[in-house]
Design a protein around this motif. Structure first.
Motif, PDB file in Angstrom:
ATOM      1  N   ARG A  28       0.816  -1.211   0.000  1.00 37.24           N
ATOM      2  CA  ARG A  28       0.000   0.000   0.000  1.00 37.24           C
ATOM      3  C   ARG A  28       0.851   1.263   0.000  1.00 37.24           C
ATOM      4  NH1 ARG A  28      -3.670  -0.771   5.052  1.00 37.24           N
ATOM      5  NH2 ARG A  28      -3.487   1.468   4.884  1.00 37.24           N
ATOM      6  N   ALA A  29       2.141   1.134   0.269  1.00 33.46           N
ATOM      7  CA  ALA A  29       2.994   2.306   0.431  1.00 33.46           C
ATOM      8  C   ALA A  29       3.704   2.724  -0.848  1.00 33.46           C
ATOM      9  CB  ALA A  29       4.017   2.040   1.522  1.00 33.46           C
ATOM     10  N   LYS A  30       3.248   2.262  -2.000  1.00 35.17           N
ATOM     11  CA  LYS A  30       3.926   2.625  -3.241  1.00 35.17           C
ATOM     12  C   LYS A  30       3.649   4.059  -3.653  1.00 35.17           C
ATOM     13  CE  LYS A  30       4.535  -1.939  -4.936  1.00 35.17           C
ATOM     14  NZ  LYS A  30       4.609  -2.835  -6.015  1.00 35.17           N
ATOM     15  N   LYS A  31       2.484   4.572  -3.296  1.00 31.73           N
ATOM     16  CA  LYS A  31       2.146   5.946  -3.619  1.00 31.73           C
ATOM     17  C   LYS A  31       2.418   6.835  -2.414  1.00 31.73           C
ATOM     18  CE  LYS A  31      -1.539   5.057  -6.918  1.00 31.73           C
ATOM     19  NZ  LYS A  31      -2.925   5.340  -7.243  1.00 31.73           N
ATOM     20  N   HIS A  32       2.671   8.068  -2.691  1.00 26.28           N
ATOM     21  CA  HIS A  32       2.804   9.105  -1.658  1.00 26.28           C
ATOM     22  C   HIS A  32       3.922   8.806  -0.677  1.00 26.28           C
ATOM     23  CE1 HIS A  32      -1.091   9.926  -3.352  1.00 26.28           C
ATOM     24  NE2 HIS A  32      -1.613   8.870  -2.788  1.00 26.28           N
ATOM     25  N   LYS A  33       5.059   8.305  -1.165  1.00 23.93           N
ATOM     26  CA  LYS A  33       6.151   7.942  -0.258  1.00 23.93           C
ATOM     27  C   LYS A  33       6.712   9.151   0.473  1.00 23.93           C
ATOM     28  CE  LYS A  33       7.772   3.649  -2.092  1.00 23.93           C
ATOM     29  NZ  LYS A  33       8.900   2.830  -2.431  1.00 23.93           N
ATOM     30  N   ILE A  34       6.860  10.271  -0.224  1.00 28.39           N
ATOM     31  CA  ILE A  34       7.397  11.461   0.431  1.00 28.39           C
ATOM     32  C   ILE A  34       6.479  11.873   1.573  1.00 28.39           C
ATOM     33  CG2 ILE A  34       7.867  13.916   0.123  1.00 28.39           C
ATOM     34  CD1 ILE A  34       8.832  13.262  -2.666  1.00 28.39           C
ATOM     35  N   HIS A  35       5.191  11.855   1.313  1.00 28.53           N
ATOM     36  CA  HIS A  35       4.232  12.251   2.337  1.00 28.53           C
ATOM     37  C   HIS A  35       4.267  11.286   3.523  1.00 28.53           C
ATOM     38  CE1 HIS A  35       0.796  14.612   3.601  1.00 28.53           C
ATOM     39  NE2 HIS A  35       0.185  13.487   3.955  1.00 28.53           N
ATOM     40  N   TYR A  59      -0.706  18.428  -1.481  1.00 26.85           N
ATOM     41  CA  TYR A  59      -1.386  19.177  -2.543  1.00 26.85           C
ATOM     42  C   TYR A  59      -1.045  18.612  -3.924  1.00 26.85           C
ATOM     43  CZ  TYR A  59      -2.951  22.946  -5.509  1.00 26.85           C
ATOM     44  OH  TYR A  59      -3.578  23.670  -6.475  1.00 26.85           O
ATOM     45  N   PHE A  60       0.214  18.294  -4.159  1.00 23.51           N
ATOM     46  CA  PHE A  60       0.616  17.847  -5.489  1.00 23.51           C
ATOM     47  C   PHE A  60       0.427  16.350  -5.721  1.00 23.51           C
ATOM     48  CE2 PHE A  60       3.143  21.794  -5.197  1.00 23.51           C
ATOM     49  CZ  PHE A  60       2.566  22.440  -6.281  1.00 23.51           C
ATOM     50  N   SER A  61       0.359  15.563  -4.675  1.00 25.82           N
ATOM     51  CA  SER A  61       0.245  14.123  -4.905  1.00 25.82           C
ATOM     52  C   SER A  61      -1.161  13.568  -4.725  1.00 25.82           C
ATOM     53  CB  SER A  61       1.220  13.360  -4.005  1.00 25.82           C
ATOM     54  OG  SER A  61       0.875  13.500  -2.663  1.00 25.82           O
ATOM     55  N   PHE A  62      -1.993  14.200  -3.912  1.00 27.74           N
ATOM     56  CA  PHE A  62      -3.342  13.695  -3.710  1.00 27.74           C
ATOM     57  C   PHE A  62      -4.291  14.353  -4.703  1.00 27.74           C
ATOM     58  CE2 PHE A  62      -1.605  13.152   0.677  1.00 27.74           C
ATOM     59  CZ  PHE A  62      -1.587  11.774   0.652  1.00 27.74           C
TER      60      PHE A  62
END
Length: 117
Positions: free
Chosen positions: A33-40, A87-90
């Motif tokens: 589940r952690a493949k997206k939004h890693k920076i966040h 803001y930029f990833s979601f």
């Protein structure tokens, strides 16, 4: 004294379990589940560490304050990274005038996040 240390140990171990062990087991930080939004995600984890360390620092150096510490500045910069990464990833957040801040059915809008960054 031993009872006090025992209770503090139970409290700290439950906090560690809630914030770190259970999310790692569920794969929140490193799983599928952690493949997206890693920076966040990772800056959120860093924020938890910074927040906890901030309280420890406050309790230990109460009289000196934060005048020689960069911790408040680092927490602020981490907050800015969190806001911009959200803001930029979601992209699924709605672009609505209603912020959704005081609602049990709506999510925060991208406009609200952008305005408060």
């Amino acid at each position: 004294e031993n009872i006090k240390m025992f209770l503090i140990g139970i409290f700290l171990s439950s906090i560690i379990n809630i914030f770190f062990i259970a999310p790692f087991r569920a794969g929140m930080w490193t799983g599928q589940r952690a493949k997206k939004h890693k920076i966040h995600r990772y800056f959120g984890l860093l924020y938890l560490f910074q927040y906890g360390y901030g309280w420890v620092y406050f309790a230990k150096y109460y009289d000196q304050g934060y005048e020689h510490s960069l911790l408040p500045h680092m927490i602020t910069l981490n907050g800015l990274v969190q806001v911009h990464s959200a803001y930029f990833s979601f992209k699924v957040l709605p672009e609505s005038k209603d912020a959704g801040y005081i609602s049990d059915k709506a999510v925060l809008s991208r406009t609200f996040i952008h305005e408060n960054s």
